[in-house]
Write an enzyme that holds these catalytic residues in place. Structure first.
Site, PDB file in Angstrom:
ATOM      1  N   HIS A 178       6.756  10.448  -1.411  1.00  0.00           N
ATOM      2  CA  HIS A 178       6.700   8.997  -1.627  1.00  0.00           C
ATOM      3  C   HIS A 178       6.110   8.600  -2.975  1.00  0.00           C
ATOM      4  CE1 HIS A 178       2.534   9.682  -0.411  1.00  0.00           C
ATOM      5  NE2 HIS A 178       2.244   8.526  -0.960  1.00  0.00           N
TER       6      HIS A 178
HETATM    7  C1  UD1 Z   1       0.097   3.573  -1.194  1.00  0.00           C
HETATM    8  C2  UD1 Z   1      -0.990   4.163  -2.105  1.00  0.00           C
HETATM    9  C3  UD1 Z   1      -0.811   5.673  -2.189  1.00  0.00           C
HETATM   10  C4  UD1 Z   1      -0.765   6.307  -0.811  1.00  0.00           C
HETATM   11  C5  UD1 Z   1       0.317   5.631   0.015  1.00  0.00           C
HETATM   12  C6  UD1 Z   1       0.393   6.186   1.403  1.00  0.00           C
HETATM   13  C7  UD1 Z   1      -1.678   2.670  -3.950  1.00  0.00           C
HETATM   14  C8  UD1 Z   1      -1.617   2.476  -5.404  1.00  0.00           C
HETATM   15  N1  UD1 Z   1      -0.869   3.644  -3.468  1.00  0.00           N
HETATM   16  O1  UD1 Z   1       1.340   3.830  -1.819  1.00  0.00           O
HETATM   17  O2  UD1 Z   1      -1.899   6.233  -2.899  1.00  0.00           O
HETATM   18  O3  UD1 Z   1      -0.479   7.686  -0.930  1.00  0.00           O
HETATM   19  O4  UD1 Z   1       0.016   4.226   0.074  1.00  0.00           O
HETATM   20  O5  UD1 Z   1       1.432   5.615   2.095  1.00  0.00           O
HETATM   21  O6  UD1 Z   1      -2.417   2.001  -3.280  1.00  0.00           O
HETATM   22  N2  UD1 Z   1       6.123  -0.887   2.431  1.00  0.00           N
HETATM   23  C9  UD1 Z   1       6.676  -1.301   3.594  1.00  0.00           C
HETATM   24  N3  UD1 Z   1       5.881  -1.389   4.676  1.00  0.00           N
HETATM   25  C10 UD1 Z   1       4.561  -1.103   4.646  1.00  0.00           C
HETATM   26  C11 UD1 Z   1       3.986  -0.684   3.422  1.00  0.00           C
HETATM   27  C12 UD1 Z   1       4.780  -0.567   2.332  1.00  0.00           C
HETATM   28  O7  UD1 Z   1       7.869  -1.557   3.679  1.00  0.00           O
HETATM   29  O8  UD1 Z   1       3.884  -1.180   5.687  1.00  0.00           O
HETATM   30  C13 UD1 Z   1       6.992  -0.723   1.259  1.00  0.00           C
HETATM   31  C14 UD1 Z   1       7.078  -1.934   0.400  1.00  0.00           C
HETATM   32  O9  UD1 Z   1       8.358  -2.033  -0.079  1.00  0.00           O
HETATM   33  C15 UD1 Z   1       6.141  -1.621  -0.742  1.00  0.00           C
HETATM   34  C16 UD1 Z   1       6.276  -0.102  -0.847  1.00  0.00           C
HETATM   35  O10 UD1 Z   1       6.493   0.333   0.471  1.00  0.00           O
HETATM   36  O11 UD1 Z   1       6.472  -2.280  -1.907  1.00  0.00           O
HETATM   37  C17 UD1 Z   1       5.070   0.566  -1.414  1.00  0.00           C
HETATM   38  O12 UD1 Z   1       3.885   0.181  -0.712  1.00  0.00           O
HETATM   39  P1  UD1 Z   1       2.481   0.152  -1.508  1.00  0.00           P
HETATM   40  O13 UD1 Z   1       1.369  -0.116  -0.580  1.00  0.00           O
HETATM   41  O14 UD1 Z   1       2.606  -0.714  -2.701  1.00  0.00           O
HETATM   42  O15 UD1 Z   1       2.345   1.629  -2.060  1.00  0.00           O
HETATM   43  P2  UD1 Z   1       2.653   3.040  -1.393  1.00  0.00           P
HETATM   44  O16 UD1 Z   1       3.789   3.649  -2.107  1.00  0.00           O
HETATM   45  O17 UD1 Z   1       2.715   2.958   0.102  1.00  0.00           O
END
Ligand code: UD1
Length: 368
Positions: free
Chosen positions: A209
Site C-alpha cells: 500500500h
Molecule cells: C496510512 C499511513 C501509513 C500506514 C497506513 C496503514 C500516513 C501518512 N500514512 O496510509 O503510514 O501504513 O495508513 O493503512 O498517515 N481510504 C479508504 N478508507 C479508509 C482509509 C483510507 O478508502 O478507511 C482510502 C482513501 O482513498 C485515502 C487512501 O485510502 O485517500 C489513503 O488513506 P490515508 O489515511 O491517507 O493513507 P494510507 O495510505 O492508508
C-alpha cells in the site's frame, strides 16, 4: 487522578493502543480515547476495535481522507478544541501516521506533554511521509518509548535528552501475543482452500500500500507481474488496502492468478500470517509480526525503519525490484528461507512497561 488522552487514527495505531489502554486501565488512570477518523471504513477501523476489545472512542473527529495538508490540518483543528476542553495531563500518540504528528503538534503548542509510543524509528528516507512524522513527533515528545535499541541510538544522536527515552519493547507484539490463541478456532485457511484433508498448502500472503509502490503505475504493473509468476508456484492471497484498490481500479492490469480480497480483520489476517510460507509486504508492522512469528518476509522497499527485523529477524529487503522479489520468493518457496530470532523485549509486556513509566513520571509531579 492522572488523565491520559490517547490519539489514534489509522489501522496500525489500533493494535498499538490496545495494550497501553489495558495496562493503564489497571493502574486506575483516567483515560480518554480520541479517534481522528483518518481511517473510517468498517474493515479498516471498527473491526479492529471490536476484535481487540478497544472501548468505543470518547471522541471521533471524523476527518476522513484528504491530501496530507488537508488531513493533517483537519486533525489539528479538531484536536485543539478537544484538548482545550479536556485538558489531559499527558497525550499519548502512536506510530508514524498523520494523526500522530498532528496531535503532537497541537498538544505541544498547548503545553500538554506528549508521549510517543514507537519512538526513534528511522528509515533515513525523507520521501516517506512517515519519516517526517517520526522526526517531528520525537522532537516534540517528553516521553519517548522505543521498541528496540536502534531507536535509542537514533534519539541520542539527534540530541534528545536520554532521561526522556525508555526502551519498552514492541506494543504491536503485545497484541499479537494476546490474540494468537484466538486464531486457532478460525476457519480462514479452509475458506481460502489452503487447508483440508491433505494438510496445509504452502501459500504466499501479500500486502502492498506504500505510495512509492502503488501510486507508480509502471512499478505496480511490474510487481503484479512478479506476483503472478510467484503464483505459479504457490497460491498468492492479497488483501487489498483501499489505496491499492483505487489504483487497481484505475488501471487495466491483468492479474489472473492472484487472489485479491478485501482488507481482513486483525484475527483473520493473523491466522493467515502465522501459517504463510512467505509474506511479501511494504508494511512496517508486518515486518515485525513476521519476525516474531518466524515467518519469512520479503519487504518491497529500499530501506526500513525497523532494521532489527533484518539483523535479527526473518525479514529481507528486496528493494523496489520486482525481479529480485521473484528470485528471493522462489528461493524461500524452494526451502531456503532465512531463520531469525525474536528481538529483546518483544515479549508481550511493553504496554505494562509504558504504564509503569507513565505512573512513575507522574508521581514526580507534572510531566515536563
Ligand atoms: C496510512 C499511513 C501509513 C500506514 C497506513 C496503514 C500516513 C501518512 N500514512 O496510509 O503510514 O501504513 O495508513 O493503512 O498517515 N481510504 C479508504 N478508507 C479508509 C482509509 C483510507 O478508502 O478507511 C482510502 C482513501 O482513498 C485515502 C487512501 O485510502 O485517500 C489513503 O488513506 P490515508 O489515511 O491517507 O493513507 P494510507 O495510505 O492508508
Amino acid at each position: 487522578m492522572v488523565h491520559i488522552l490517547h490519539v489514534v487514527g489509522a489501522r496500525p495505531n489500533f493494535m498499538k493502543v490496545a495494550p497501553v489502554l489495558r495496562a493503564l486501565g489497571s493502574t486506575g488512570a483516567r483515560q480518554t480515547l480520541v479517534h481522528t477518523g483518518q481511517h473510517y471504513d468498517g474493515n479498516m477501523s471498527e473491526a479492529f476495535f471490536v476484535q481487540l476489545g478497544i472501548p468505543d472512542p470518547d471522541v471521533n473527529l471524523g476527518v476522513g481522507s484528504g491530501t496530507h495538508a488537508v488531513q493533517t490540518a483537519q486533525i489539528m483543528v479538531g484536536m485543539e478544541q478537544c484538548l482545550i476542553e479536556r485538558r489531559p495531563d499527558l497525550v499519548l500518540v502512536y506510530g508514524d501516521v498523520n494523526s500522530t504528528v498532528a496531535a503532537a503538534l497541537v498538544a505541544s503548542k498547548l503545553h500538554v506533554p506528549v508521549g510517543h509510543v514507537e519512538a526513534g524509528l528511522r528509515s533515513g528516507d525523507l520521501t516517506m511521509p512517515e519519516e517526517i512524522n517520526r522526526l517531528v513527533t520525537d522532537r516534540l515528545a517528553s516521553l519517548l518509548f522505543t521498541p528496540s535499541e536502534d531507536g535509542n541510538e537514533h534519539l541520542l544522536r539527534e540530541g534528545i535528552d536520554p532521561a526522556r527515552v525508555h526502551m519498552v519493547g514492541n506494543v504491536m507484539i503485545d497484541t499479537l501475543v494476546r490474540m494468537l490463541p484466538a486464531t486457532d478456532s478460525l476457519s480462514v485457511l479452509e475458506q481460502y482452500g489452503l487447508s483440508g484433508n491433505g494438510g496445509l498448502k504452502p501459500f504466499v500472503l501479500v500486502t502492498l500500500h506504500r505510495p512509492s509502490n502503488v501510486d507508480d503505475p509502471p512499478m505496480l504493473e511490474q510487481l503484479l507481474a512478479a506476483l503472478a509468476d510467484i503464483a505459479e508456484r504457490a497460491p498468492v492471497i492479497f488483501p487489498v488496502h483501499p489505496r491499492t484498490r483505487a489504483r487497481l481500479d484505475e488501471g487495466r492490469w491483468s492479474r489472473p492468478h492472484l487472489r485479491l480480497v478485501d482488507p481482513l480483520g486483525y484475527l483473520e489476517f493473523l491466522a493467515l500470517l502465522r501459517r504463510a510460507a512467505l509474506v511479501v509486504t511494504d508494511s512496517g508492522g508486518i515486518q515485525e509480526e513476521t519476525t516474531y512469528l518466524g515467518v519469512p518476509c520479503l519487504t518491497v522497499r529500499d530501506n526500513t525503519e525497523r532494521p532489527v527485523t533484518v539483523s535479527l529477524g526473518t525479514n529481507t529487503l528486496v528493494g523496489r525490484n520486482p525481479e529480485r522479489l521473484h528470485f528471493e520468493a522462489l528461493r524461500v518457496l524452494g526451502g531456503q528461507a532465512k531463520r531469525g530470532t525474536v528481538p529483546p523485549l518483544w515479549d508481550g509486556r511493553a504496554g505494562e512497561r509504558i504504564a509503569g513509566i507513565v505512573t512513575r513520571a507522574r508521581a514526580c509531579g507534572p510531566i515536563p
